[in-house]
Design a protein around this motif. Sequence first.
Motif, PDB file in Angstrom:
ATOM      1  N   LEU A 194       0.939  -1.006   0.122  1.00 58.21           N
ATOM      2  CA  LEU A 194       0.236  -0.223   0.034  1.00 58.21           C
ATOM      3  C   LEU A 194       0.886   1.259   0.087  1.00 58.21           C
ATOM      4  N   THR A 195       0.338   2.358  -0.627  1.00 54.55           N
ATOM      5  CA  THR A 195       1.144   3.524  -0.731  1.00 54.55           C
ATOM      6  C   THR A 195       0.797   4.847  -0.418  1.00 54.55           C
ATOM      7  N   ALA A 196      -0.493   4.797   0.061  1.00 55.12           N
ATOM      8  CA  ALA A 196      -1.171   6.162   0.586  1.00 55.12           C
ATOM      9  C   ALA A 196      -2.368   5.740   1.251  1.00 55.12           C
ATOM     10  N   PRO A 197      -2.627   6.704   2.217  1.00 50.92           N
ATOM     11  CA  PRO A 197      -3.759   6.660   3.277  1.00 50.92           C
ATOM     12  C   PRO A 197      -5.149   6.708   2.341  1.00 50.92           C
ATOM     13  N   MET A 198      -6.074   6.121   2.627  1.00 51.40           N
ATOM     14  CA  MET A 198      -7.232   5.782   1.920  1.00 51.40           C
ATOM     15  C   MET A 198      -8.404   5.832   2.750  1.00 51.40           C
ATOM     16  N   VAL A 199      -9.622   6.399   2.498  1.00 52.45           N
ATOM     17  CA  VAL A 199     -10.623   6.456   3.175  1.00 52.45           C
ATOM     18  C   VAL A 199     -11.794   5.979   2.294  1.00 52.45           C
ATOM     19  N   TYR A 200     -12.886   5.262   3.018  1.00 54.11           N
ATOM     20  CA  TYR A 200     -13.933   4.648   2.231  1.00 54.11           C
ATOM     21  C   TYR A 200     -15.042   5.617   1.824  1.00 54.11           C
ATOM     22  N   ASP A 201     -15.389   5.627   0.409  1.00 56.39           N
ATOM     23  CA  ASP A 201     -16.565   6.427   0.192  1.00 56.39           C
ATOM     24  C   ASP A 201     -17.713   5.540  -0.174  1.00 56.39           C
TER      25      ASP A 201
END
Length: 778
Positions: free
Chosen positions: A114-121
Amino acid sequence: MAKAGKAKIETYNNPAGGWGALKYVALNLVKEHVADGKGLRTLLSQNQPDGFDCPGCAWPDREHTSTFEFCENGVKAVAAEATKKRVTNDFFARHTVAELMQQSDYELEDHGRLTAPMVYDAVSDKYVPIAWPQAFELIARHLNALPDPDMADFYVSGRASNEAAFLFQLFVRQYGTNNFPDCSNMCHEPTSVGLPGTVGVGKGTVLLDDFDLCDTLFLFGQNPATNHPRMMGELRHASKRGATIVAINPLKERGLERFADPQSKMEMLTMGSTQISSMFIHPTLGGDLALIKGVIKRTIELDDEAVAAGAERVLDVQFIAEHTSGFEEFAADARAQNWEDIIGESGVSRADIEKLTQVYVRGKAVIATWGMGLTQHKHAVGTIQLLSNMMMLRGNIGRPGAGLCPVRGHSNVQGDRTVGIDEKPTDAFLDRLEQVFEFKAPRHHGNDTVGSVMAMLEGRTKVFIGLGGNFAMATPDTPRTFDAMRSCNLTVHITTKLNRSHLVHGKDALILPTLGRTEIDRQAGGAQGVTVEDSMSMVHVSYGINKPASELCMSETAIVAHIAEATMKHRNNGKKIEWLWYAEDYSRIRDAIEKVYDSFKDYNQRITNPGGFHLGVASRERVWKTDTGKANFVVHAIPLDTPIHRARKIHGDKLMTLMTTRSHDQYNTTIYGMDDRYRGVFGQRRVIFINKQDLEMLGLKDGEWVDVVSVWDDGIERRADGFLLVEYDIPRGCLGSYYPETNPLVPLESFADKARTPTSKSIPVLLHRAAVQHAKVA
């Protein structure tokens, strides 16, 4: 479907290790695109004083100095972490969560780092990018909106370092809860609960040096060739110098028969190998308590016979008199125990129990090791207490070459518990924490892993934060665990690679990419090292050498510090802690640990020694931190009314007992490939190992496909469909299969007495011929 070779069942006749191990090492280096100079440099830095600690198992290193020490599964773990594959923002833009849920566990992790912080949409059903400050504020907003801190659970995987784990528990306790479900709850919790009652400390009493001095080794319920391959080197050396090794396990694992050391030039050039075990004992699943009690009974009988004959005593009467309490009642119970129940419940003949006892009483220095084959049963705590009592009969604790050796799983699972990841903290620890950090710590016990899932299902937990791991797949009762996670308002996972837990999410959800153990951790104070504790209480430092997978990856310690800073600035519970100051230089965290724990005196100085330092285990020195001040003998009856017994009364011989196990191509829930070559399984995972006579009794055949249904009394249907029957050398009435595929069969309410570890090695099940019979496997 996962990438795999041709599915086949094929007898494996070669020794464990050897050229086969080197072949799979090479295949995994190629698969992860690290079969180059940089990848080889990474491997050469594994378990070195100026390198990184293996992110795999917790077996200690023989020489943490210059020897190139590695194992096949350790290489798989390093290669998987050092992979050049990347999961980018574009990847998440192309896939909905629903689409990713259709992929196998192998495929999910195989996408890479994984390469970047992600948030659920929720609108798009996709993960989308989020900046780190906004991610931390989202977590803080959810935590501070809860009416009660106990409505948040904080999970810790065994891969977390001492520094990250200590800072995490400090933050959570200042926040106001002891809700620390962790991987210990699912594996060696019965060890941590059982041993304090007998020897005073929930840790092993041996060091690697003791393996050079022992003359007898009892290996209970473990498969080291797959789960702790570096342990095979110690067993090989012990066997070569004449030690007697006894394997006590339902399966006759190949690695405990013969082993070829890939680092032995002679064995590799001559295609040679070393015999490991000279005796195999195959108890039925759950039969270890009865077996151990049989050895205890026979040992006491032999001593009684020696007394009657005026011969040399069999028991170590001096040790018993000086160091133990409760022996007379214990011995009376053993003498009164009938052999019928011992034999019937253990599944081992009296002749074999007597042979095993003879091996034990001949040994002058005996080590007993054990894995989850002893701990994942309803009566696991009693089993481990009886095992320690068996060792006490002949003084095999606290002397050179003898002792107790629980073999832990993940690399720092023991260290996390040592530095405070415990849902049931002692008052003494909380007193020191309050004294050092000047806040009021919560005193009530928190949620363990089972309690966490139950609390989510009941609406009592609404925020879940996971420091590593794959909680949704590691836990029992998979569909209910999925429902539990989806009921949360927020789920957060601090992780290196994608796994199913990220797809089984709350209303809000975050995936936060972290550094791996192999990567350089550069903070304001420079490149940082982290420390871990192995199975033998040795603490050493680990420094990454690789460039981070992404400039947006943060260390676990830094992520914890930022979550704490964002959350606690809005709360008032004692003195303000400078979270970000601690994250600038991890030596500051180690100084804080030293202030809380006397055993970490001169922490920063002692980790500069090659190999680190030993924390000290009181029972190794024959100091007994028990209520009596001595090692305690504890009476345990052989269980005769378990869920297995009750189910068998209803279903008769058709009732089978299933144990979950790992394949050789996995570590915990991480699937590296689809082969389990030592058991002859290739290109597939949905198999059931079964005794030939049970196949005949059930009217089934080797190669047929079956569905598996769990037997429990709560009205919930638990099933796992589509498994290939494989005839195998396993005791009658017992089955073996891989997890996490069979975790749906383990009831959440089925756990070890006193320890609450899921009973994944004793699941009552029924087999039904599958409606669809798949193509014949080669």
